[in-house]
Scaffold this motif. Structure first.
Motif, PDB file in Angstrom:
ATOM      1  N   GLU A  42      15.783  -0.824  -8.595  1.00  0.00           N
ATOM      2  CA  GLU A  42      15.985  -2.089  -7.872  1.00  0.00           C
ATOM      3  C   GLU A  42      14.901  -2.266  -6.810  1.00  0.00           C
ATOM      4  N   TRP A  43      14.623  -1.185  -6.063  1.00  0.00           N
ATOM      5  CA  TRP A  43      13.592  -1.219  -5.020  1.00  0.00           C
ATOM      6  C   TRP A  43      12.247  -1.561  -5.642  1.00  0.00           C
ATOM      7  N   TYR A  44      11.972  -0.955  -6.794  1.00  0.00           N
ATOM      8  CA  TYR A  44      10.713  -1.213  -7.494  1.00  0.00           C
ATOM      9  C   TYR A  44      10.572  -2.704  -7.810  1.00  0.00           C
ATOM     10  N   GLU A  45      11.619  -3.314  -8.330  1.00  0.00           N
ATOM     11  CA  GLU A  45      11.570  -4.733  -8.694  1.00  0.00           C
ATOM     12  C   GLU A  45      11.336  -5.617  -7.469  1.00  0.00           C
ATOM     13  N   ILE A  46      12.020  -5.315  -6.386  1.00  0.00           N
ATOM     14  CA  ILE A  46      11.840  -6.098  -5.156  1.00  0.00           C
ATOM     15  C   ILE A  46      10.419  -5.935  -4.644  1.00  0.00           C
ATOM     16  N   GLN A  47       9.945  -4.716  -4.645  1.00  0.00           N
ATOM     17  CA  GLN A  47       8.603  -4.451  -4.136  1.00  0.00           C
ATOM     18  C   GLN A  47       7.528  -5.061  -5.030  1.00  0.00           C
ATOM     19  N   GLY A 103       3.206  -9.189  -5.231  1.00  0.00           N
ATOM     20  CA  GLY A 103       2.755 -10.510  -5.670  1.00  0.00           C
ATOM     21  C   GLY A 103       2.560 -11.451  -4.493  1.00  0.00           C
ATOM     22  N   LYS A 104       3.481 -11.398  -3.530  1.00  0.00           N
ATOM     23  CA  LYS A 104       3.361 -12.232  -2.324  1.00  0.00           C
ATOM     24  C   LYS A 104       2.128 -11.834  -1.508  1.00  0.00           C
ATOM     25  N   ALA A 105       1.848 -10.544  -1.437  1.00  0.00           N
ATOM     26  CA  ALA A 105       0.678 -10.079  -0.682  1.00  0.00           C
ATOM     27  C   ALA A 105      -0.603 -10.581  -1.339  1.00  0.00           C
ATOM     28  N   ASN A 106      -0.667 -10.512  -2.650  1.00  0.00           N
ATOM     29  CA  ASN A 106      -1.851 -11.024  -3.352  1.00  0.00           C
ATOM     30  C   ASN A 106      -1.973 -12.536  -3.183  1.00  0.00           C
ATOM     31  N   ASN A 107      -0.862 -13.234  -3.169  1.00  0.00           N
ATOM     32  CA  ASN A 107      -0.863 -14.669  -2.925  1.00  0.00           C
ATOM     33  C   ASN A 107      -1.395 -14.961  -1.513  1.00  0.00           C
ATOM     34  N   GLU A 121      -0.697  -1.302  -4.186  1.00  0.00           N
ATOM     35  CA  GLU A 121      -0.692  -1.431  -5.648  1.00  0.00           C
ATOM     36  C   GLU A 121      -0.826  -0.067  -6.317  1.00  0.00           C
ATOM     37  N   ALA A 122      -1.655   0.809  -5.743  1.00  0.00           N
ATOM     38  CA  ALA A 122      -1.826   2.145  -6.331  1.00  0.00           C
ATOM     39  C   ALA A 122      -0.525   2.951  -6.236  1.00  0.00           C
ATOM     40  N   TYR A 123       0.128   2.944  -5.075  1.00  0.00           N
ATOM     41  CA  TYR A 123       1.396   3.661  -4.932  1.00  0.00           C
ATOM     42  C   TYR A 123       2.474   3.031  -5.819  1.00  0.00           C
ATOM     43  N   HIS A 124       2.442   1.722  -5.913  1.00  0.00           N
ATOM     44  CA  HIS A 124       3.421   1.017  -6.743  1.00  0.00           C
ATOM     45  C   HIS A 124       3.229   1.382  -8.224  1.00  0.00           C
ATOM     46  N   ALA A 125       1.972   1.486  -8.646  1.00  0.00           N
ATOM     47  CA  ALA A 125       1.688   1.895 -10.026  1.00  0.00           C
ATOM     48  C   ALA A 125       2.176   3.325 -10.263  1.00  0.00           C
ATOM     49  N   ARG A 126       2.013   4.184  -9.259  1.00  0.00           N
ATOM     50  CA  ARG A 126       2.501   5.564  -9.371  1.00  0.00           C
ATOM     51  C   ARG A 126       4.026   5.568  -9.507  1.00  0.00           C
ATOM     52  N   ALA A 127       4.693   4.744  -8.710  1.00  0.00           N
ATOM     53  CA  ALA A 127       6.155   4.650  -8.803  1.00  0.00           C
ATOM     54  C   ALA A 127       6.576   4.132 -10.178  1.00  0.00           C
ATOM     55  N   GLU A 128       5.826   3.155 -10.692  1.00  0.00           N
ATOM     56  CA  GLU A 128       6.133   2.625 -12.025  1.00  0.00           C
ATOM     57  C   GLU A 128       6.026   3.726 -13.080  1.00  0.00           C
ATOM     58  N   GLN A 129       4.998   4.542 -12.959  1.00  0.00           N
ATOM     59  CA  GLN A 129       4.810   5.640 -13.913  1.00  0.00           C
ATOM     60  C   GLN A 129       5.977   6.626 -13.820  1.00  0.00           C
ATOM     61  N   LEU A 168       7.362   4.835  -3.637  1.00  0.00           N
ATOM     62  CA  LEU A 168       7.784   3.502  -3.205  1.00  0.00           C
ATOM     63  C   LEU A 168       7.705   3.350  -1.684  1.00  0.00           C
ATOM     64  N   ALA A 169       8.023   4.407  -0.964  1.00  0.00           N
ATOM     65  CA  ALA A 169       7.933   4.350   0.502  1.00  0.00           C
ATOM     66  C   ALA A 169       6.483   4.214   0.951  1.00  0.00           C
ATOM     67  N   SER A 170       5.580   4.906   0.288  1.00  0.00           N
ATOM     68  CA  SER A 170       4.162   4.785   0.630  1.00  0.00           C
ATOM     69  C   SER A 170       3.658   3.374   0.333  1.00  0.00           C
ATOM     70  N   ALA A 171       4.092   2.809  -0.792  1.00  0.00           N
ATOM     71  CA  ALA A 171       3.713   1.428  -1.120  1.00  0.00           C
ATOM     72  C   ALA A 171       4.270   0.476  -0.075  1.00  0.00           C
ATOM     73  N   ARG A 172       5.508   0.702   0.340  1.00  0.00           N
ATOM     74  CA  ARG A 172       6.121  -0.143   1.374  1.00  0.00           C
ATOM     75  C   ARG A 172       5.331  -0.062   2.676  1.00  0.00           C
ATOM     76  N   ASP A 173       4.944   1.140   3.067  1.00  0.00           N
ATOM     77  CA  ASP A 173       4.189   1.307   4.307  1.00  0.00           C
ATOM     78  C   ASP A 173       2.855   0.566   4.241  1.00  0.00           C
ATOM     79  N   SER A 174       2.196   0.625   3.091  1.00  0.00           N
ATOM     80  CA  SER A 174       0.933  -0.100   2.926  1.00  0.00           C
ATOM     81  C   SER A 174       1.164  -1.605   2.978  1.00  0.00           C
ATOM     82  N   LEU A 175       2.249  -2.066   2.367  1.00  0.00           N
ATOM     83  CA  LEU A 175       2.569  -3.492   2.424  1.00  0.00           C
ATOM     84  C   LEU A 175       2.881  -3.936   3.854  1.00  0.00           C
TER      85      LEU A 175
END
Length: 185
Positions: free
Chosen positions: A59-64, A69-73, A110-118, A149-156
């Protein structure tokens, strides 16, 4: 005289209390924990927690994913503002100085998020429907997924702070902007 009487009364009371506590039998009291769960019940409870963890991570992954996407926008919108300001001859050096930090923060997210996806797509320790197959692997999946996911959140969050700075700078530029004759149409 009165003072001596109070001291005598207090002394007598203390001696009485000390004598009474000397004869009190003190024992350790244990709380009743009810029935001890069986090994199977404990394992089922652990499995349920691990499955809930995996579900929450997804769920966290989907929200993040939406937040990235919002950050890239936001980057696209800032670039549009910079292009328009350049057309008008407005000095945007303060915003330009913040842009590398913004790009870097979003790239890290994005890199941390990709790691979480993997990690979540491999679902080590879980079967295809999210049920625990191997507790140790499932626990490691939860830990490493949470960390990514926490690292991706911190970067965001860093990117968000930079965007807020940029927004404030744009507001200041708008407030202080005086059009020249060439820009009035």
């Amino acid at each position: 005289n009165r003072r001596n009487r109070w001291i005598s009364l207090i002394s007598a009371a203390l001696v009485t209390v000390l004598m009474m506590t000397a004869f009190v039998n003190v024992g350790i009291v244990y709380a009743d924990e009810g029935d001890n769960p069986t090994r199977e019940e404990r394992e089922a409870k652990i499995d349920a927690r691990l499955e809930a963890c995996f579900e929450k991570l997804n769920e966290w992954y989907e929200i993040q994913d939406g937040n990235i996407g919002k950050a890239n926008n936001a980057i696209g919108r800032v670039e549009e503002v910079l292009a328009k300001a350049a057309e008008l001859g407005i000095d945007t050096s303060a915003i330009d100085a913040l842009m590398p930090g913004l790009y870097s923060a979003v790239d890290q997210a994005e890199a941390y998020h990709a790691r979480a996806e993997q990690i979540l797509s491999e679902h080590a320790g879980y079967n295809g429907s999210g049920k625990v197959k191997d507790r140790e692997l499932a626990l490691e999946t939860c830990k490493s997924g949470r960390d990514a996911l926490a690292s991706a959140r911190d970067s965001l969050l860093s990117a968000r702070d930079i965007v807020r700075e940029i927004i404030q700078l744009v507001k200041d530029l708008r407030k202080n902007y005086v059009p020249t004759n060439d820009t009035i149409r």
